[in-house]
Every structure is written in structure tokens, then in C-alpha cells.
Write a protein that holds these residues in place. Sequence first.
Motif, PDB file in Angstrom:
ATOM      1  N   PHE A 131     -20.926  89.495 -27.882  1.00  0.00           N
ATOM      2  CA  PHE A 131     -20.803  88.188 -27.706  1.00  0.00           C
ATOM      3  C   PHE A 131     -22.017  87.517 -28.037  1.00  0.00           C
ATOM      4  CE2 PHE A 131     -18.396  90.312 -24.034  1.00  0.00           C
ATOM      5  CZ  PHE A 131     -17.073  89.701 -24.308  1.00  0.00           C
ATOM      6  N   ASP A 132     -21.920  85.919 -28.214  1.00  0.00           N
ATOM      7  CA  ASP A 132     -23.037  85.127 -28.494  1.00  0.00           C
ATOM      8  C   ASP A 132     -24.092  85.185 -27.475  1.00  0.00           C
ATOM      9  OD1 ASP A 132     -24.251  82.935 -30.101  1.00  0.00           O
ATOM     10  OD2 ASP A 132     -23.595  81.892 -28.337  1.00  0.00           O
ATOM     11  N   VAL A 133     -25.344  85.271 -27.883  1.00  0.00           N
ATOM     12  CA  VAL A 133     -26.323  85.155 -27.072  1.00  0.00           C
ATOM     13  C   VAL A 133     -27.338  84.131 -27.714  1.00  0.00           C
ATOM     14  CG1 VAL A 133     -28.530  86.476 -25.960  1.00  0.00           C
ATOM     15  CG2 VAL A 133     -26.396  87.552 -26.374  1.00  0.00           C
ATOM     16  N   HIS A 134     -27.687  83.112 -26.889  1.00  0.00           N
ATOM     17  CA  HIS A 134     -28.513  81.996 -27.479  1.00  0.00           C
ATOM     18  C   HIS A 134     -29.475  81.648 -26.138  1.00  0.00           C
ATOM     19  CE1 HIS A 134     -24.776  80.101 -25.537  1.00  0.00           C
ATOM     20  NE2 HIS A 134     -25.859  79.185 -25.176  1.00  0.00           N
ATOM     21  N   PRO A 135     -30.494  80.949 -26.838  1.00  0.00           N
ATOM     22  CA  PRO A 135     -31.350  80.355 -25.632  1.00  0.00           C
ATOM     23  C   PRO A 135     -30.944  79.055 -24.875  1.00  0.00           C
ATOM     24  CG  PRO A 135     -32.434  79.908 -27.808  1.00  0.00           C
ATOM     25  CD  PRO A 135     -31.023  80.653 -28.008  1.00  0.00           C
ATOM     26  N   THR A 136     -31.199  78.985 -23.755  1.00  0.00           N
ATOM     27  CA  THR A 136     -31.292  77.598 -23.139  1.00  0.00           C
ATOM     28  C   THR A 136     -32.403  76.986 -23.121  1.00  0.00           C
ATOM     29  OG1 THR A 136     -31.712  78.207 -20.907  1.00  0.00           O
ATOM     30  CG2 THR A 136     -29.372  78.545 -21.659  1.00  0.00           C
ATOM     31  N   PRO A 137     -32.308  75.629 -23.032  1.00  0.00           N
ATOM     32  CA  PRO A 137     -33.456  74.485 -22.984  1.00  0.00           C
ATOM     33  C   PRO A 137     -34.607  75.091 -22.029  1.00  0.00           C
ATOM     34  CG  PRO A 137     -31.613  73.239 -22.895  1.00  0.00           C
ATOM     35  CD  PRO A 137     -31.111  74.601 -22.828  1.00  0.00           C
ATOM     36  N   SER A 138     -34.422  75.924 -20.645  1.00  0.00           N
ATOM     37  CA  SER A 138     -35.234  76.534 -19.788  1.00  0.00           C
ATOM     38  C   SER A 138     -35.964  77.553 -20.534  1.00  0.00           C
ATOM     39  CB  SER A 138     -34.557  76.844 -18.499  1.00  0.00           C
ATOM     40  OG  SER A 138     -33.691  77.659 -18.750  1.00  0.00           O
ATOM     41  N   GLY A 139     -35.341  78.270 -21.791  1.00  0.00           N
ATOM     42  CA  GLY A 139     -36.122  79.415 -22.260  1.00  0.00           C
ATOM     43  C   GLY A 139     -35.512  80.794 -21.766  1.00  0.00           C
ATOM     44  N   ASP A 140     -34.314  80.566 -20.881  1.00  0.00           N
ATOM     45  CA  ASP A 140     -33.531  81.745 -20.469  1.00  0.00           C
ATOM     46  C   ASP A 140     -32.572  82.071 -21.620  1.00  0.00           C
ATOM     47  OD1 ASP A 140     -35.006  81.978 -18.112  1.00  0.00           O
ATOM     48  OD2 ASP A 140     -33.235  81.141 -16.941  1.00  0.00           O
ATOM     49  N   LEU A 141     -32.207  83.073 -21.742  1.00  0.00           N
ATOM     50  CA  LEU A 141     -31.011  83.490 -22.538  1.00  0.00           C
ATOM     51  C   LEU A 141     -29.940  83.369 -21.877  1.00  0.00           C
ATOM     52  CD1 LEU A 141     -32.414  86.308 -24.641  1.00  0.00           C
ATOM     53  CD2 LEU A 141     -32.282  84.136 -25.484  1.00  0.00           C
ATOM     54  N   GLU A 142     -28.545  83.060 -22.722  1.00  0.00           N
ATOM     55  CA  GLU A 142     -27.320  82.702 -21.949  1.00  0.00           C
ATOM     56  C   GLU A 142     -26.314  83.710 -23.188  1.00  0.00           C
ATOM     57  OE1 GLU A 142     -25.676  78.989 -20.146  1.00  0.00           O
ATOM     58  OE2 GLU A 142     -25.120  78.776 -22.249  1.00  0.00           O
ATOM     59  N   VAL A 143     -25.466  84.068 -22.089  1.00  0.00           N
ATOM     60  CA  VAL A 143     -24.404  84.813 -22.921  1.00  0.00           C
ATOM     61  C   VAL A 143     -23.274  83.879 -23.082  1.00  0.00           C
ATOM     62  CG1 VAL A 143     -22.824  87.044 -23.071  1.00  0.00           C
ATOM     63  CG2 VAL A 143     -25.282  87.087 -22.604  1.00  0.00           C
ATOM     64  N   ASP A 144     -22.459  83.801 -23.949  1.00  0.00           N
ATOM     65  CA  ASP A 144     -21.228  82.977 -24.290  1.00  0.00           C
ATOM     66  C   ASP A 144     -20.068  84.023 -24.465  1.00  0.00           C
ATOM     67  OD1 ASP A 144     -19.185  81.311 -24.400  1.00  0.00           O
ATOM     68  OD2 ASP A 144     -20.256  79.912 -25.666  1.00  0.00           O
ATOM     69  N   LYS A 145     -19.383  84.309 -23.654  1.00  0.00           N
ATOM     70  CA  LYS A 145     -18.136  85.334 -23.859  1.00  0.00           C
ATOM     71  C   LYS A 145     -17.118  84.375 -24.631  1.00  0.00           C
ATOM     72  CE  LYS A 145     -16.899  88.213 -20.619  1.00  0.00           C
ATOM     73  NZ  LYS A 145     -16.972  88.690 -19.168  1.00  0.00           N
ATOM     74  N   SER A 146     -17.087  83.377 -24.605  1.00  0.00           N
ATOM     75  CA  SER A 146     -16.090  82.604 -25.293  1.00  0.00           C
ATOM     76  C   SER A 146     -16.239  82.723 -26.790  1.00  0.00           C
ATOM     77  CB  SER A 146     -15.972  81.325 -24.954  1.00  0.00           C
ATOM     78  OG  SER A 146     -17.036  80.357 -25.429  1.00  0.00           O
ATOM     79  N   LYS A 147     -17.265  83.251 -27.136  1.00  0.00           N
ATOM     80  CA  LYS A 147     -17.555  83.381 -28.609  1.00  0.00           C
ATOM     81  C   LYS A 147     -17.903  84.824 -28.881  1.00  0.00           C
ATOM     82  CE  LYS A 147     -19.759  78.818 -29.065  1.00  0.00           C
ATOM     83  NZ  LYS A 147     -20.980  78.136 -29.243  1.00  0.00           N
ATOM     84  N   LYS A 148     -16.830  85.537 -29.282  1.00  0.00           N
ATOM     85  CA  LYS A 148     -17.155  86.979 -29.628  1.00  0.00           C
ATOM     86  C   LYS A 148     -16.919  87.121 -30.961  1.00  0.00           C
ATOM     87  CE  LYS A 148     -12.276  87.970 -28.094  1.00  0.00           C
ATOM     88  NZ  LYS A 148     -11.416  88.564 -27.196  1.00  0.00           N
TER      89      LYS A 148
END
Length: 159
Positions: A131-148
Motif C-alpha cells: 500500500f501507499d505510504v506518504h507523509p501528512t502535513p503534521s509529519g506523521d506517515l499515512e497508509v492509503d489502502k486505496s492505492k495498492k
Amino acid sequence: MAVNYDQEKQDLTRRNFLSLAANGIIGAGLLGAAAVFGKFFWPNVSYGPPSKFSIGKPTNFGDGAKLNIADQKVSIIRHGDKIGAISMVCQHLGCTVAASPTGYDCPCHGSKYDDKGNVTHGPALVSLFWFDVHPTPSGDLEVDKSKKFSDPDHYYSIT
Ligand code: FES
């Protein structure tokens, strides 16, 4: 012979009542059956967890970390300065794989995957999704399961 019209009228009323009651019971039964039949065509949607979720700061994961998030069925791995998210849904018939020392094992039919989700033992034929892993503006990482992605090694680089 005298005919008792009142009695005939009363029988007719009773007959009408019984007819109405029978029709009502049959109608209710048909409505119930129609409702069940109609529900068959209505999609049985499950509103599961959202497709995007935060996994916190990159520093939460030391080199070699492997964190399984059971409710999302996702395994977060870190190799060096790269963080990836691997699906824990077996590509054979959809069981949830379990982490093993060599990668991931499926308890249902014995498929095995290496630590990057590549199939090492069938019956599964296809690797685990990433799955896609990307940073958010807060500096946390976010996983997006809609992008595989079906290709392994789909990391997010911390540096
Ligand atoms: S569902 Fe995993 S091996 Fe069959």
C-alpha cells in the motif's frame, strides 16, 4: 319452508370476514416473501475501517521493525530508511496471514510469503499487495489502502 334472511346475511358476513382474514394472512405472507426476495438484490455493504490511517512518526519504527496492525490487516515494515505497508490478506482465498520469522504464513491452506510479500510456497500464486505510504502535513506517515501495488518493494523513503 321459511328462509331466515337474517341468518343468511349473518353467514355471508362471517364468510366475508373469514375471506378477508384469509386474504390478509396470504397477503402478509406474500409481502414478507417479497421483502426477503427484494433484500436479496440489495447490496450487503460492509462499511469497514477507512482506507487511510495514520501510523505515526517515522521514528516510531526502528530499522528492521515489523508491526502488524490487525484491524487494518496491514504489516508496517522498515528496512533502513524505507518504510512500507504490506497487505496481510492472503492472495489465495483471502485469509489473514500471520507474521513468521521468514515473512508471512497463511494458516488456511499453507501459503508462505517472504518478508517482502513474495510467494515462496503455494497455493497462492500472487505476492501480497503493498500500500501507499506518504507523509501528512503534521509529519506523521499515512497508509492509503486505496492505492495498492502488486510489485514488492514499494517503500516510502524517510530521507
Ligand atoms: S487463503 Fe491463504 S493459502 Fe488459502
